[in-house]
Design a protein around this motif. Structure first.
Motif, PDB file in Angstrom:
ATOM      1  N   LEU A 159       0.832  -1.200   0.000  1.00  0.00           N
ATOM      2  CA  LEU A 159       0.000   0.000   0.000  1.00  0.00           C
ATOM      3  C   LEU A 159       0.870   1.255   0.000  1.00  0.00           C
ATOM      4  O   LEU A 159       0.581   2.228  -0.702  1.00  0.00           O
ATOM      5  CB  LEU A 159      -0.939  -0.001   1.209  1.00  0.00           C
ATOM      6  CG  LEU A 159      -1.902   1.180   1.313  1.00  0.00           C
ATOM      7  CD1 LEU A 159      -2.811   1.255   0.088  1.00  0.00           C
ATOM      8  CD2 LEU A 159      -2.719   1.082   2.594  1.00  0.00           C
ATOM      9  N   THR A 160       1.941   1.212   0.759  1.00  0.00           N
ATOM     10  CA  THR A 160       2.867   2.341   0.799  1.00  0.00           C
ATOM     11  C   THR A 160       3.439   2.607  -0.583  1.00  0.00           C
ATOM     12  O   THR A 160       3.440   3.751  -1.060  1.00  0.00           O
ATOM     13  CB  THR A 160       4.010   2.062   1.806  1.00  0.00           C
ATOM     14  OG1 THR A 160       3.429   1.852   3.097  1.00  0.00           O
ATOM     15  CG2 THR A 160       4.999   3.206   1.858  1.00  0.00           C
ATOM     16  N   LEU A 161       3.890   1.565  -1.236  1.00  0.00           N
ATOM     17  CA  LEU A 161       4.440   1.703  -2.578  1.00  0.00           C
ATOM     18  C   LEU A 161       3.376   2.196  -3.560  1.00  0.00           C
ATOM     19  O   LEU A 161       3.660   3.058  -4.407  1.00  0.00           O
ATOM     20  CB  LEU A 161       5.030   0.368  -3.036  1.00  0.00           C
ATOM     21  CG  LEU A 161       5.801   0.376  -4.339  1.00  0.00           C
ATOM     22  CD1 LEU A 161       6.992   1.337  -4.264  1.00  0.00           C
ATOM     23  CD2 LEU A 161       6.287  -1.034  -4.659  1.00  0.00           C
ATOM     24  N   ALA A 162       2.169   1.675  -3.440  1.00  0.00           N
ATOM     25  CA  ALA A 162       1.082   2.093  -4.346  1.00  0.00           C
ATOM     26  C   ALA A 162       0.782   3.585  -4.179  1.00  0.00           C
ATOM     27  O   ALA A 162       0.605   4.305  -5.169  1.00  0.00           O
ATOM     28  CB  ALA A 162      -0.172   1.258  -4.073  1.00  0.00           C
ATOM     29  N   ILE A 163       0.717   4.054  -2.954  1.00  0.00           N
ATOM     30  CA  ILE A 163       0.446   5.477  -2.716  1.00  0.00           C
ATOM     31  C   ILE A 163       1.630   6.324  -3.170  1.00  0.00           C
ATOM     32  O   ILE A 163       1.463   7.355  -3.826  1.00  0.00           O
ATOM     33  CB  ILE A 163       0.111   5.740  -1.235  1.00  0.00           C
ATOM     34  CG1 ILE A 163      -1.211   5.064  -0.864  1.00  0.00           C
ATOM     35  CG2 ILE A 163       0.046   7.238  -0.955  1.00  0.00           C
ATOM     36  CD1 ILE A 163      -1.512   5.054   0.623  1.00  0.00           C
ATOM     37  N   TRP A 164       2.823   5.886  -2.832  1.00  0.00           N
ATOM     38  CA  TRP A 164       4.026   6.644  -3.183  1.00  0.00           C
ATOM     39  C   TRP A 164       4.219   6.691  -4.705  1.00  0.00           C
ATOM     40  O   TRP A 164       4.850   7.613  -5.232  1.00  0.00           O
ATOM     41  CB  TRP A 164       5.241   6.007  -2.504  1.00  0.00           C
ATOM     42  CG  TRP A 164       6.389   6.949  -2.364  1.00  0.00           C
ATOM     43  CD1 TRP A 164       7.313   7.251  -3.325  1.00  0.00           C
ATOM     44  CD2 TRP A 164       6.736   7.734  -1.238  1.00  0.00           C
ATOM     45  NE1 TRP A 164       8.209   8.161  -2.848  1.00  0.00           N
ATOM     46  CE2 TRP A 164       7.886   8.478  -1.568  1.00  0.00           C
ATOM     47  CE3 TRP A 164       6.189   7.864   0.038  1.00  0.00           C
ATOM     48  CZ2 TRP A 164       8.502   9.342  -0.675  1.00  0.00           C
ATOM     49  CZ3 TRP A 164       6.812   8.721   0.920  1.00  0.00           C
ATOM     50  CH2 TRP A 164       7.947   9.455   0.561  1.00  0.00           C
ATOM     51  N   SER A 165       3.664   5.715  -5.420  1.00  0.00           N
ATOM     52  CA  SER A 165       3.851   5.663  -6.875  1.00  0.00           C
ATOM     53  C   SER A 165       3.269   6.874  -7.594  1.00  0.00           C
ATOM     54  O   SER A 165       3.574   7.109  -8.752  1.00  0.00           O
ATOM     55  CB  SER A 165       3.260   4.369  -7.446  1.00  0.00           C
ATOM     56  OG  SER A 165       1.849   4.404  -7.438  1.00  0.00           O
ATOM     57  N   ARG A 166       2.486   7.672  -6.899  1.00  0.00           N
ATOM     58  CA  ARG A 166       1.957   8.882  -7.532  1.00  0.00           C
ATOM     59  C   ARG A 166       3.080   9.803  -8.001  1.00  0.00           C
ATOM     60  O   ARG A 166       2.909  10.569  -8.936  1.00  0.00           O
ATOM     61  CB  ARG A 166       0.997   9.613  -6.597  1.00  0.00           C
ATOM     62  CG  ARG A 166       1.665  10.346  -5.436  1.00  0.00           C
ATOM     63  CD  ARG A 166       0.582  10.918  -4.501  1.00  0.00           C
ATOM     64  NE  ARG A 166       1.097  11.809  -3.506  1.00  0.00           N
ATOM     65  CZ  ARG A 166       1.524  11.458  -2.305  1.00  0.00           C
ATOM     66  NH1 ARG A 166       1.523  10.180  -1.958  1.00  0.00           N
ATOM     67  NH2 ARG A 166       1.951  12.358  -1.449  1.00  0.00           N
ATOM     68  N   VAL A 167       4.239   9.684  -7.370  1.00  0.00           N
ATOM     69  CA  VAL A 167       5.404  10.474  -7.762  1.00  0.00           C
ATOM     70  C   VAL A 167       5.872  10.067  -9.160  1.00  0.00           C
ATOM     71  O   VAL A 167       6.301  10.902  -9.945  1.00  0.00           O
ATOM     72  CB  VAL A 167       6.551  10.281  -6.738  1.00  0.00           C
ATOM     73  CG1 VAL A 167       7.845  10.903  -7.216  1.00  0.00           C
ATOM     74  CG2 VAL A 167       6.149  10.815  -5.379  1.00  0.00           C
ATOM     75  N   TRP A 168       5.773   8.769  -9.472  1.00  0.00           N
ATOM     76  CA  TRP A 168       6.304   8.260 -10.729  1.00  0.00           C
ATOM     77  C   TRP A 168       5.253   8.121 -11.817  1.00  0.00           C
ATOM     78  O   TRP A 168       5.565   8.317 -12.992  1.00  0.00           O
ATOM     79  CB  TRP A 168       6.951   6.887 -10.506  1.00  0.00           C
ATOM     80  CG  TRP A 168       7.930   6.895  -9.376  1.00  0.00           C
ATOM     81  CD1 TRP A 168       9.087   7.627  -9.308  1.00  0.00           C
ATOM     82  CD2 TRP A 168       7.821   6.188  -8.158  1.00  0.00           C
ATOM     83  NE1 TRP A 168       9.714   7.400  -8.111  1.00  0.00           N
ATOM     84  CE2 TRP A 168       8.950   6.512  -7.369  1.00  0.00           C
ATOM     85  CE3 TRP A 168       6.894   5.307  -7.616  1.00  0.00           C
ATOM     86  CZ2 TRP A 168       9.177   5.992  -6.113  1.00  0.00           C
ATOM     87  CZ3 TRP A 168       7.117   4.784  -6.360  1.00  0.00           C
ATOM     88  CH2 TRP A 168       8.249   5.128  -5.634  1.00  0.00           C
ATOM     89  N   ILE A 169       4.021   7.753 -11.430  1.00  0.00           N
ATOM     90  CA  ILE A 169       3.013   7.465 -12.466  1.00  0.00           C
ATOM     91  C   ILE A 169       1.764   8.333 -12.354  1.00  0.00           C
ATOM     92  O   ILE A 169       0.767   8.071 -13.032  1.00  0.00           O
ATOM     93  CB  ILE A 169       2.635   5.961 -12.473  1.00  0.00           C
ATOM     94  CG1 ILE A 169       2.051   5.511 -11.132  1.00  0.00           C
ATOM     95  CG2 ILE A 169       3.839   5.123 -12.876  1.00  0.00           C
ATOM     96  CD1 ILE A 169       1.542   4.071 -11.117  1.00  0.00           C
ATOM     97  N   GLY A 170       1.795   9.330 -11.481  1.00  0.00           N
ATOM     98  CA  GLY A 170       0.673  10.274 -11.368  1.00  0.00           C
ATOM     99  C   GLY A 170      -0.613   9.593 -10.939  1.00  0.00           C
ATOM    100  O   GLY A 170      -0.628   8.747 -10.041  1.00  0.00           O
ATOM    101  N   TRP A 171      -1.696   9.958 -11.625  1.00  0.00           N
ATOM    102  CA  TRP A 171      -3.024   9.462 -11.263  1.00  0.00           C
ATOM    103  C   TRP A 171      -3.188   7.962 -11.465  1.00  0.00           C
ATOM    104  O   TRP A 171      -4.108   7.354 -10.925  1.00  0.00           O
ATOM    105  CB  TRP A 171      -4.111  10.224 -12.020  1.00  0.00           C
ATOM    106  CG  TRP A 171      -4.347  11.554 -11.394  1.00  0.00           C
ATOM    107  CD1 TRP A 171      -3.907  12.760 -11.839  1.00  0.00           C
ATOM    108  CD2 TRP A 171      -5.067  11.810 -10.190  1.00  0.00           C
ATOM    109  NE1 TRP A 171      -4.294  13.759 -10.994  1.00  0.00           N
ATOM    110  CE2 TRP A 171      -5.019  13.202  -9.961  1.00  0.00           C
ATOM    111  CE3 TRP A 171      -5.744  11.014  -9.269  1.00  0.00           C
ATOM    112  CZ2 TRP A 171      -5.619  13.802  -8.870  1.00  0.00           C
ATOM    113  CZ3 TRP A 171      -6.351  11.614  -8.190  1.00  0.00           C
ATOM    114  CH2 TRP A 171      -6.284  12.989  -8.001  1.00  0.00           C
TER     115      TRP A 171
END
Length: 169
Positions: free
Chosen positions: A43-55
């Motif tokens: 979940l942490t990685l999924a939320i943090w992924s907004r930095v790399w893949i946006g929406w």
């Protein structure tokens, strides 16, 4: 966090997850329990992924959220519950059903573990919201350690309940 707060939190979580007796039996499979331990980092990685893949990160978060709900349903009931994780899940059921009758030596520890996990989750939430890696990792580790300590106490609770049952011999 007092007993009424921990009781309310436990009931609310069980209701939100729709935990029937059949679901609890499946969740006692150690694969269910151990794969749930991995959910917080995912979940942490999924939320943090907004930095790399946006929406597109919303899709990642949704997949993890679906897995959170599916997890206690996809594994078969265990062939044996003679393992730490299965006993922890069985102990959690006892805790949810018999909170008021728990021995006093459990109450303080359970309250402490839930407090540690909750404070950790709050620090984690601040971290993922502000993209503060230190807060995110510190909160995640604290929350996971609190949860693992909680499971360990549930094992103790389950073993005490098992020892107090009349022998079937």
């Amino acid at each position: 966090m007092n007993d009424s707060h921990t009781n309310a939190l436990g009931r609310a979580t069980e209701q939100a997850m729709g935990m029937s007796q059949a679901t609890w039996e499946r969740h006692a499979n150690p694969w269910s329990g151990w794969t749930r331990v991995a959910i917080f980092p995912l979940l942490t990685l999924a939320i943090w992924s907004r930095v790399w893949i946006g929406w597109w990160s919303v899709t990642c978060v949704a997949i993890v959220a679906i897995w959170i709900w599916l997890n206690p349903r996809v594994f078969p009931p265990p062939q044996s519950v003679d393992n730490w994780m299965s006993r922890g899940v069985l102990g959690e059921q006892i805790w949810l059903r018999q909170r008021d009758a728990l021995a006093s030596h459990h109450r303080h520890v359970i309250r402490s573990t839930i407090t540690i996990a909750s404070v950790g989750a709050l620090v984690w939430l601040i971290g993922v919201t502000t993209l503060n890696l230190t807060a995110t990792l510190t909160g995640m580790v604290a929350s996971m350690l609190g949860k693992l300590w909680f499971i360990d106490r549930m094992v103790w609770l389950q073993r005490e309940a098992e020892a107090s049952e009349p022998s079937s011999n």
